[in-house]
Design a protein around this motif. Sequence first.
Motif, PDB file in Angstrom:
ATOM      1  N   SER A  95       0.905  -1.236  -0.084  1.00  0.00           N
ATOM      2  CA  SER A  95      -0.219   0.070   0.020  1.00  0.00           C
ATOM      3  C   SER A  95       0.847   1.210  -0.054  1.00  0.00           C
ATOM      4  N   LYS A  96       2.220   1.159   0.422  1.00  0.00           N
ATOM      5  CA  LYS A  96       2.845   2.305   0.445  1.00  0.00           C
ATOM      6  C   LYS A  96       3.368   2.769  -0.869  1.00  0.00           C
ATOM      7  N   LEU A  97       3.128   1.518  -1.935  1.00  0.00           N
ATOM      8  CA  LEU A  97       3.403   2.100  -3.229  1.00  0.00           C
ATOM      9  C   LEU A  97       2.618   3.092  -3.854  1.00  0.00           C
ATOM     10  N   THR A  98       1.214   3.072  -3.507  1.00  0.00           N
ATOM     11  CA  THR A  98       0.428   3.821  -3.832  1.00  0.00           C
ATOM     12  C   THR A  98       0.760   5.582  -3.352  1.00  0.00           C
ATOM     13  N   GLN A  99       1.314   5.585  -2.504  1.00  0.00           N
ATOM     14  CA  GLN A  99       1.604   6.970  -1.663  1.00  0.00           C
ATOM     15  C   GLN A  99       3.116   7.391  -2.555  1.00  0.00           C
ATOM     16  N   ILE A 100       3.935   5.969  -2.745  1.00  0.00           N
ATOM     17  CA  ILE A 100       5.113   6.948  -3.496  1.00  0.00           C
ATOM     18  C   ILE A 100       4.805   7.206  -4.912  1.00  0.00           C
ATOM     19  N   VAL A 101       3.828   6.598  -5.600  1.00  0.00           N
ATOM     20  CA  VAL A 101       3.342   7.417  -6.748  1.00  0.00           C
ATOM     21  C   VAL A 101       2.721   8.743  -6.780  1.00  0.00           C
ATOM     22  N   ALA A 102       1.920   8.906  -5.709  1.00  0.00           N
ATOM     23  CA  ALA A 102       1.328  10.312  -5.191  1.00  0.00           C
ATOM     24  C   ALA A 102       2.403  11.190  -5.048  1.00  0.00           C
ATOM     25  N   ALA A 103       3.472  10.952  -4.371  1.00  0.00           N
ATOM     26  CA  ALA A 103       4.533  11.622  -4.000  1.00  0.00           C
ATOM     27  C   ALA A 103       5.342  11.966  -5.157  1.00  0.00           C
ATOM     28  N   ALA A 104       5.675  10.916  -6.012  1.00  0.00           N
ATOM     29  CA  ALA A 104       6.228  11.022  -7.419  1.00  0.00           C
ATOM     30  C   ALA A 104       5.644  11.940  -8.243  1.00  0.00           C
ATOM     31  N   PHE A 105       4.233  11.938  -8.234  1.00  0.00           N
ATOM     32  CA  PHE A 105       3.457  12.861  -9.084  1.00  0.00           C
ATOM     33  C   PHE A 105       3.652  14.406  -8.777  1.00  0.00           C
ATOM     34  N   VAL A 106       3.512  14.540  -7.281  1.00  0.00           N
ATOM     35  CA  VAL A 106       3.724  15.800  -6.777  1.00  0.00           C
ATOM     36  C   VAL A 106       5.140  16.614  -7.201  1.00  0.00           C
ATOM     37  N   GLU A 107       6.058  15.583  -7.005  1.00  0.00           N
ATOM     38  CA  GLU A 107       7.329  16.009  -7.399  1.00  0.00           C
ATOM     39  C   GLU A 107       7.506  16.231  -8.749  1.00  0.00           C
ATOM     40  N   ALA A 108       7.088  15.351  -9.683  1.00  0.00           N
ATOM     41  CA  ALA A 108       7.333  15.713 -11.058  1.00  0.00           C
ATOM     42  C   ALA A 108       6.575  16.627 -11.766  1.00  0.00           C
ATOM     43  N   THR A 109       5.634  17.309 -10.980  1.00  0.00           N
ATOM     44  CA  THR A 109       4.708  18.561 -11.644  1.00  0.00           C
ATOM     45  C   THR A 109       5.045  19.652 -10.894  1.00  0.00           C
ATOM     46  N   LYS A 110       5.903  19.680  -9.634  1.00  0.00           N
ATOM     47  CA  LYS A 110       6.201  20.673  -8.972  1.00  0.00           C
ATOM     48  C   LYS A 110       6.426  22.113  -9.548  1.00  0.00           C
ATOM     49  N   ASN A 111       7.092  22.076 -10.805  1.00  0.00           N
ATOM     50  CA  ASN A 111       7.451  23.299 -11.505  1.00  0.00           C
ATOM     51  C   ASN A 111       5.992  23.861 -12.390  1.00  0.00           C
ATOM     52  N   ILE A 112       5.068  22.989 -12.612  1.00  0.00           N
ATOM     53  CA  ILE A 112       3.964  23.589 -13.267  1.00  0.00           C
ATOM     54  C   ILE A 112       3.047  23.666 -12.422  1.00  0.00           C
ATOM     55  N   ALA A 113       2.750  23.027 -11.451  1.00  0.00           N
ATOM     56  CA  ALA A 113       1.411  23.338 -10.726  1.00  0.00           C
ATOM     57  C   ALA A 113       1.710  22.983  -9.069  1.00  0.00           C
ATOM     58  N   ASP A 114       0.652  23.463  -8.317  1.00  0.00           N
ATOM     59  CA  ASP A 114       0.800  23.166  -6.850  1.00  0.00           C
ATOM     60  C   ASP A 114      -0.253  22.118  -6.453  1.00  0.00           C
ATOM     61  N   VAL A 115      -0.075  20.718  -6.766  1.00  0.00           N
ATOM     62  CA  VAL A 115      -1.153  19.982  -6.442  1.00  0.00           C
ATOM     63  C   VAL A 115      -1.062  19.386  -4.959  1.00  0.00           C
ATOM     64  N   GLN A 116      -2.086  18.792  -4.717  1.00  0.00           N
ATOM     65  CA  GLN A 116      -1.954  18.058  -3.383  1.00  0.00           C
ATOM     66  C   GLN A 116      -2.695  16.701  -3.504  1.00  0.00           C
ATOM     67  N   ILE A 117      -2.297  15.902  -2.361  1.00  0.00           N
ATOM     68  CA  ILE A 117      -2.565  14.526  -2.413  1.00  0.00           C
ATOM     69  C   ILE A 117      -4.061  14.244  -1.452  1.00  0.00           C
ATOM     70  N   LYS A 118      -4.973  13.781  -1.983  1.00  0.00           N
ATOM     71  CA  LYS A 118      -6.208  13.508  -1.170  1.00  0.00           C
ATOM     72  C   LYS A 118      -5.911  12.100  -0.710  1.00  0.00           C
ATOM     73  N   TRP A 119      -5.379  12.045   0.569  1.00  0.00           N
ATOM     74  CA  TRP A 119      -5.204  10.553   1.113  1.00  0.00           C
ATOM     75  C   TRP A 119      -6.297   9.552   0.727  1.00  0.00           C
ATOM     76  N   PRO A 120      -5.825   8.384   0.192  1.00  0.00           N
ATOM     77  CA  PRO A 120      -4.611   7.859  -0.236  1.00  0.00           C
ATOM     78  C   PRO A 120      -4.242   8.034  -1.382  1.00  0.00           C
ATOM     79  N   ASN A 121      -5.173   8.010  -2.401  1.00  0.00           N
ATOM     80  CA  ASN A 121      -4.851   7.881  -3.642  1.00  0.00           C
ATOM     81  C   ASN A 121      -5.281   8.810  -5.057  1.00  0.00           C
ATOM     82  N   ASP A 122      -5.534  10.137  -4.525  1.00  0.00           N
ATOM     83  CA  ASP A 122      -5.904  10.984  -5.530  1.00  0.00           C
ATOM     84  C   ASP A 122      -5.119  12.126  -5.343  1.00  0.00           C
TER      85      ASP A 122
END
Lengths: 167, 329
Positions: free
Chosen positions: B150-177
């Motif tokens: 289940s940690k993998l889902t969160q790693i994906v979410a974190a990676a998405f935040v990191e990958a888009t940080k230069n274009i948008a300020d996204v947030q994670i709605k726990w645990p998977n959106d």
Amino acid sequence: MSSENKEQYFLSYEEIKELLEVFSQSEASELKLAMGDQKLKLMKASNQPASVVYPTETLQQPVAAPLSQVATTPVVEANVQPAEDPNLVEIKSEMVGTFYSKPTPDEEDYVHVGMNITPETTICMIEAMKLFNEVKSELSGQIAEVLVSNGQMVEYGQPLFKVRTNG
Amino acid sequence: MKTTKQKILHLLIKEAPNALSGEKMGQLLAISRTAIWKGIQSLKDDGYGIVSQGKNGYALPYLPIDEAKIRQQLKTHFLGQKMQVFPTIPSTNVFAKEEAQQKPENGKVYLAEEQTLGRGRLGRVWSSPKGKTIALSMVLTPEIPPMEASKLTQIVAAAFVEATKNIADVQIKWPNDIVINGKKLCGILTEISAELTQIHYVVIGIGINTNLSFEEMPPDIQEKATSLLQVLGKEIDPNHLIASFLTTFEKYYAAFIATGNYQPTLQICRQHSAVIGKEIYVIQQDSKRLAKAVDIDEKGQLLVQFENEKKTTPIFAGEVSIRGTQGYI
């Protein structure tokens, strides 16, 4: 067990049953047995049923399980209940989460009472933190009882199904 | 050796979203216009959203997923080294699972420009018009206990935040959106096939609303979802986003598998949480309880404080929704 002989001997279900019987009647409180990658550990706690540790696949499919698969299967723990019917085996939850009896709300249940299953049959789905785990039966037999309902929260080790094995 | 059809597709992808005339393509490939026409028809049959623009010729009216472009920017060791791109598919996750069932290939990535059967929570279907969203699924075979997956889902979410940080300020709605301005931008679905102690394979699916316009969304979805196009006011290159996401994810994933280190993910999940500090409803089975989201614990579980309770309770299953919001979250 000679080192150049890679072939391993695995205890059959019958043999484990026999060991359990002898052990439960004995004075010993603990029995450890290691043969290559297969380990068996029997323990007695006061007023507790004997506990047995074995690689599940070996127990359920002593003949069919390929060696490589068995060898890499880590040792797991399960409780053998002194059941009224020795052929009834409980399938327990592998994780904490929500139990789903069907893939989607509109679909049929994965399994129902009376259905024959093989080790490859998907019997339910368990979800935790949006991780969906399709649970395979890992044994052959017939579903005798479904112990939980769709949407119910289940604990680790909680019995989900009773399966009548072919002995 | 590329077929004529593949050569035509390649030309259209290079030119997209602009049009290319049949005559020009015929010259470039040294084939007849009839052969071009046949190729176009065949590509349309395959599900490519090619439109005819009269005299101007043919066009893919969106920025298409282009494996060559992704590869140019991809900096991974194993992830996406094998890749399969579909113009349309019922579901990348279902396809990936079917292949993994036969033989799981660690790191294989499946991409589609349209899903006709997107799988959401509880089998809910989300729409994904051609070329306006990305459906991405990846197959992984980590040697970790199933409980850890289940940690993998969160790693994906974190990676998405990191990958888009230069274009948008996204947030994670726990645990998977992934949400932005209270609307859903991206959903993550992790499916595993495992035995008690061993994972056969993990399939992680991600649906990203990239270039979907407001008008292209049905009214009930307009309230709940958004896209990068709507947030940024301009189209984004899906290939750049895919490469950037895969590169970032592999970095976090490899560190987690090698050392068990999950801290960078947790830090991002906490910092960019859409729920921590908010009043939320925890929906489990038939109950809906008001609570305050306090933190995310070391296991990635959401810690909440239920109404009239002092202690905090970890939540690992069920749904959460934020109180007082009209939208999706």
